[in-house]
Design an enzyme around this catalytic site. Structure first.
Site, PDB file in Angstrom:
ATOM      1  N   LYS A   1       0.715  -1.401   0.084  1.00  0.00           N
ATOM      2  CA  LYS A   1      -0.020  -0.185   0.068  1.00  0.00           C
ATOM      3  C   LYS A   1       0.792   1.214   0.110  1.00  0.00           C
ATOM      4  O   LYS A   1       0.511   2.264  -0.105  1.00  0.00           O
ATOM      5  CB  LYS A   1      -1.008  -0.013   1.261  1.00  0.00           C
ATOM      6  CG  LYS A   1      -2.034  -1.148   1.028  1.00  0.00           C
ATOM      7  CD  LYS A   1      -2.708  -1.238   2.329  1.00  0.00           C
ATOM      8  CE  LYS A   1      -3.943  -2.476   1.927  1.00  0.00           C
ATOM      9  NZ  LYS A   1      -3.290  -3.762   1.878  1.00  0.00           N
TER      10      LYS A   1
ATOM     11  N   LYS B   1       3.050   4.338   5.502  1.00  0.00           N
ATOM     12  CA  LYS B   1       4.182   3.374   5.232  1.00  0.00           C
ATOM     13  C   LYS B   1       5.168   3.716   4.292  1.00  0.00           C
ATOM     14  O   LYS B   1       6.495   3.511   4.183  1.00  0.00           O
ATOM     15  CB  LYS B   1       3.580   2.015   4.756  1.00  0.00           C
ATOM     16  CG  LYS B   1       3.042   1.237   5.639  1.00  0.00           C
ATOM     17  CD  LYS B   1       3.993   0.460   6.737  1.00  0.00           C
ATOM     18  CE  LYS B   1       3.519  -0.505   7.613  1.00  0.00           C
ATOM     19  NZ  LYS B   1       4.605  -1.221   8.329  1.00  0.00           N
TER      20      LYS B   1
END
Length: 359
Positions: free
Chosen positions: A132, A144
């Site tokens: 993702k 992230k």
């Protein structure tokens, strides 16, 4: 792997799916032979049972620590040689509802790990990222991606000495907490229907054991600043549901489509088009080299098992050949994903237990 012989390994998020499997493999598999494995987590109950599981192994040490707590993190990291950061907020919808909490853990927490590793002269730090992070469409993916960039940038400030910082990027770890396998299994056991958000959806898949192998092999290969992407098979979610129904259902179970969730992609990206221009292909991975090479000019990315120094195509699930239903069934059986192996800790209490009493 000799790189782990006599080493002290420090694992954040040790009670999560990946963290717990790392702890188990490092302590149980004789090929690793570490001096000690230190696990930290902010889940006190899960950490208690993890500690009891390895009560008779004096190499195992567990502490209640949140990676948001910079001082406590640095204190517990003293003496560590290798750090694996698996701690994260990973559920997309919860990160959307509480974005500031996702930032605190997935960004500030990563920076705390970097600072603690620098302070404690750690050798290697690996950050576990997510698919993702590629062209993110939600808060979780964005945090992230920022974690990856922080890990890469951490290499720019070191000279000849200092930790090697690198990242690994996962696809879907089937059977992990929150994954679709337990959901489908439960829907089938209740007679259905099995719900899909979109029947055309494709995903890269791997087992938890394969994910751990990626992490440990990344430690061996890491030069500094790169993002490792493992090569993995692709499944159509519709085929996964059909295979599980054929294997588990006693009666007819329907599959229904309920519509995509906000921020959800029909296909999965593990390496973008831009990243292919700075990637090399290894035997089991792709390694994405930092974009601003001038900043990292002192790092030699001379890997031992280079398959190709030119990667032409982005690594996207819809462009890969998917497993057929027979192959999906084989994958599920070989990785024991058709059976619920998640036994409750409360049903397997260990009592009493205290390592200090055994020393």
């Amino acid at each position: 792997m000799k790189i782990f012989d006599g080493k002290s390994l420090f694992i954040t998020g040790s009670c999560g799916t990946i963290g717990a499997e790392l702890v188990s493999q490092l302590l149980i598999n004789p090929k690793y032979n570490p001096k000690e494995v230190i696990g930290i987590d902010n889940n006190e109950s899960a950490l208690f049972f993890q500690d009891q599981k390895f009560l008779n192994d004096t190499r195992a040490k567990f502490f209640v620590v949140d990676i948001r707590d910079k001082d406590e993190l640095s204190k517990r990291m003293r003496g560590a040689d290798i750090v694996i950061n698996t701690a994260a907020l990973k559920h997309v919808i919860l990160c959307e509802r509480s974005p500031e909490q996702a930032v605190q853990t997935n960004i500030n927490g990563v920076q705390n790990v970097i600072a603690a590793a620098d302070t404690n002269n750690v050798e290697v730090v690996i950050f576990t990222s997510s698919d993702k992070a590629v062209n993110p469409t939600n808060v979780m993916g964005t945090t992230k991606l920022m974690g990856e960039r922080l890990m890469t940038a951490a290499n720019s400030s070191k000279r000849e000495k200092g930790p090697i910082f690198a990242s690994t990027r996962f696809g879907n770890v089937l059977g992990s907490s929150g994954s679709v396998i337990p959901i489908f299994r439960n829907q089938i056991s209740n007679g259905g229907p099995v719900t899909l958000t979109d029947k055309n959806m494709t995903r890269f898949v791997m087992s938890v054991e394969e994910a751990v192998e990626l992490v440990l092999n990344s430690i061996v290969e890491a030069k500094g600043g790169e993002v490792f992407v493992t090569k993995m098979p692709v499944m159509k979610i519709k085929d996964l549901a059909s295979a599980m129904i054929e294997e588990l259902a006693q009666n007819k179970v329907d599959i229904i489509e309920i519509g995509s969730k906000p921020g959800e992609k029909l296909y999965e990206e593990l390496m973008s088009d831009e990243e292919t221009r700075r990637a090399v292909e290894l035997d089991k991975f792709f390694s994405i080299i930092p974009a601003f090479r001038g900043i990292y000019s002192d790092i030699n990315y001379n890997y031992s098992k280079i398959v190709s120094e030119v990667v032409k195509d982005p690594y996207i699930s819809e462009r890969q050949v998917s497993l057929n239903i027979k192959e999906v069934k084989g994958f599920l059986r070989s990785n024991k994903l058709l059976v619920d192996t998640n036994t409750s800790d409360q049903n397997a209490r260990y009592w009493p237990g205290d390592k200090e009493e055994k020393l």
